[in-house]
Design an enzyme around this catalytic site. Structure first.
Site, short mmCIF file in Angstrom:
data_model
loop_
_atom_site.label_atom_id
_atom_site.label_comp_id
_atom_site.label_asym_id
_atom_site.label_seq_id
_atom_site.Cartn_x
_atom_site.Cartn_y
_atom_site.Cartn_z
N GLU A 152 50.50 44.26 31.29
CA GLU A 152 50.61 42.84 31.64
C GLU A 152 49.95 41.94 30.58
OE1 GLU A 152 50.51 41.82 35.83
OE2 GLU A 152 50.35 43.95 36.35
N ASP A 195 54.55 39.19 44.39
CA ASP A 195 53.77 40.04 43.51
C ASP A 195 52.30 40.00 43.96
OD1 ASP A 195 53.05 41.69 41.40
OD2 ASP A 195 54.20 40.58 39.92
#
Length: 612
Positions: free
Chosen positions: A500, A294
């Site tokens: 997020e 990521d």
């Protein structure tokens, strides 16, 4: 570190499309220097990319962020030109290995102006329509390829167990089976592999498809208290049964890439967990594609962030990560990885395995044959057909939670020929709020961010020619004092956009005092409240009692007409709750199988207007 053989025109198995993929991989691999191999393992941000950087460091992949607030509109054709420029540089390197360009297209090609933005995954999970998910994948693939990109960091196949989690909107459901079935989007993005295609081996149907990336492996939706990048405390058996199952469906469809999670499992960071990444995903499950970190995933392994970088690179690569989304400090990464190989901390066999997987991704994607963008695809960006698919998705995602204070007197559908109607609320005429996070920018933003229809636009389009539509975001006292003038009110409220960790919320709720606005209007005028949220939220009991009807619309994207289609009766409600709707946060996380399960609305709940 061995010298690579010189490439000659007559000795290039890897350049011959008639040769098998594995033969091409091995032919190319044995020609590569260590520097070229490590370059292939490096993914950098477009802002630090240039022809010189790509050629000097043999960069394997370029990506972009989801965008920052204040950015100008980004056009697909401009991106295609930029990516083609990067590709030209890559093809001028000694071995002419093309780059693969990746981006976040999590509900359509959501960064770009004029694209089709579909409902977020939480809404798609409410549809339970697996063919629809596949068609959304196909449409998204065309619009992504039009922008020149080859790879999407999607789908998120997290099983979201707690609405306090800031990425709940990216999860299809708290129900593993629903998430497993919605992975059909992979076959839309990549194309459907032929019968007999080996599970775990990458597949891409052709130039109208994109490489998909299942994320975030594994357990990101099950963290304690719903904390993003937190710790999932679970036995391996539960991790496998609840959170790993959707990956099996993705592997069966030939998903080409997998991204590990920022989160932890029983205190172990997933980016450095060799047991899960290599022994389970690669060895046991047979995944032959590319494992990509990521964003800044290696930096985040350090405590504090960015510390012990060399040790983190060693741990991540040895755990099984093949390509690192650096994204900015590529020289630091390349130097550390090169040094670790020289010092024997990372074996060349591990580097070779990583590069094989990256090359497999590129060969199966057809990049060696067709490295450049296809500008003829630009006609599909935001096209009518794709917007119709998105409108259908909106219709099917809507969940009717209440219809009439008296169950024998349903309030919906609304009369489109009413004399005068009120439209109100913070989300009634705000396309950015309607789309949510990951829309134009990473965190999303307010306003007319792209082409699309708000609820207000949709209501004006569907009502009769004689109907007067009055819009006030927050209705004035004067307006509400003339309540007899209105047949009904449509009040749209919800959450401000987020993505997020910024979306983590110990008490998910309606923002901007939206509940009070609904109650204020509903006290005077018969009201349908439309909730635009990325998850179940706290619902005030008084508001629930006052409204005539309540609709969960999730984060529907650009096609607000789909809401009007249903509340005015052209289509019935079919959506079912993808998550349990809690009464209060003390109940979280909820478990439908527990004896204590007592939700406000249970998993799978959803009313219809028409009685069967």
């Amino acid at each position: 570190m061995t010298e690579a053989r010189e490439v000659t025109a007559m000795d290039c198995v890897y350049k011959n499309p008639n040769e098998g993929v594995e033969d091409r991989i091995q032919d190319l691999l044995q020609r590569m220097t260590a520097e070229e191999k490590i370059g292939q393992m490096t993914q950098i941000h477009r802002a630090v990319s240039s022809a010189a950087v790509i050629k000097d460091f043999f960069i394997g992949s370029v990506c972009n962020s989801a965008g920052k607030s204040g950015n100008k509109d980004v056009m697909s054709e401009d991106w295609a030109e930029m990516i083609d420029g990067f590709q030209t540089a890559a093809l001028e390197t000694r071995l002419a290995i093309p780059i693969i360009y990746g981006l976040d297209a999590v509900h359509g090609n959501n960064k770009f102006y004029g694209t089709t933005i579909f409902p977020h995954n939480i809404g798609l999970g409410a549809t339970r329509d697996y063919d629809l998910a596949r068609r959304i994948g196909s449409a998204t693939a065309l619009e992504v390829r039009a922008s020149g990109a080859h790879w999407v960091f999607a789908p998120c196949v997290a099983v979201g167990k707690d609405p306090r989690w800031g990425r709940c909107l990216e999860s299809y459901s708290e129900d593993t089976e629903v998430v497993c079935n919605m992975t059909s989007i992979v076959s839309g993005l990549q194309g459907s592999p032929p019968e007999g295609h080996p599970a775990g081996y990458p597949f891409l149907a052709g130039r109208n498809n994109v490489v998909a990336c299942a994320k975030h492996f594994v357990g990101d939706g099950g963290t304690e208290m719903g904390k993003n990048e937190g710790d999932t405390i679970a036995s391996y058996e539960d991790l496998e049964r609840i959170h790993m199952a959707p990956y099996l469906n993705c592997l069966a469809q030939g998903v080409s890439a997998v991204m590990p999670s920022y989160s932890l499992w029983n205190g172990r960071k997933l980016h450095g967990d060799r047991f899960l990444l290599t022994e389970i995903l690669k060895d046991k499950l047979g995944f032959k594609g590319c494992l990509v970190s990521d964003w800044s995933g290696i930096d985040k392994m350090g405590e504090p962030r960015g510390s012990n970088y060399r040790e983190c690179v060693e741990a991540a690569i040895n755990a099984g990560i093949d390509m690192v989304m650096v994204p900015y400090k590529y020289e630091k990464f390349i130097n550390e990885l090169t040094s670790l190989v020289k010092d024997g901390k990372i074996l060349m066999s591990r580097i070779d395995d990583a590069v094989e997987r990256i090359l497999r991704l590129k060969f199966t994607a057809g990049l060696f044959e067709h490295p450049f963008s296809d500008r003829s695809l630009l006609k599909f960006v935001g096209c009518k057909e794709h917007r119709e698919i998105a409108r259908e998705a909106v219709r099917k995602s809507l969940v009717l939670l209440k219809n009439g204070k008296d169950s024998d007197k349903p309030f919906l559908p609304l009369d489109r020929n009413a004399k005068r109607v009120l439209v109100a609320g913070t989300h009634a005429d705000d396309l950015g709020f309607q789309c949510g996070g990951w829309s134009k920018t990473w965190q999303g933003q307010s306003g007319r961010i792209t082409i699309g229809a708000t609820i207000l636009d949709a209501v004006k389009a569907i009502v009769g020619a004689e109907t007067e539509v009055v819009y006030e975001k927050i209705p004035s006292e004067e307006t509400l004092s003339n309540e007899d003038d209105f047949s009904y009110a449509i009040v749209a409220v919800g959450e401000a956009p987020y993505a997020e960790s910024r979306g983590d919320d110990p008490e998910p709720s309606i923002h901007f005092d939206g509940g009070e606005v609904v109650s204020l209007v509903a006290e005077k005028i018969p009201t349908v409240a439309i909730l635009m949220t990325g998850r179940p939220v706290v619902l005030d009991k008084t508001m629930l009692e006052k409204v005539e009807a309540l609709v969960a619309a999730w984060l529907p994207g650009t096609e607000g007409d789909g809401i009007a289609d249903v509340v005015f009766g052209d289509y019935d409600f079919t959506g079912k709750l993808p998550m349990s709707w809690f009464r209060d946060t003390d109940q979280l996380p909820m478990n439908p199988e527990a004896d204590s399960y007592d939700p406000l609305f249970p998993l799978g709940f959803g009313l219809k207007c028409k009685r069967e």
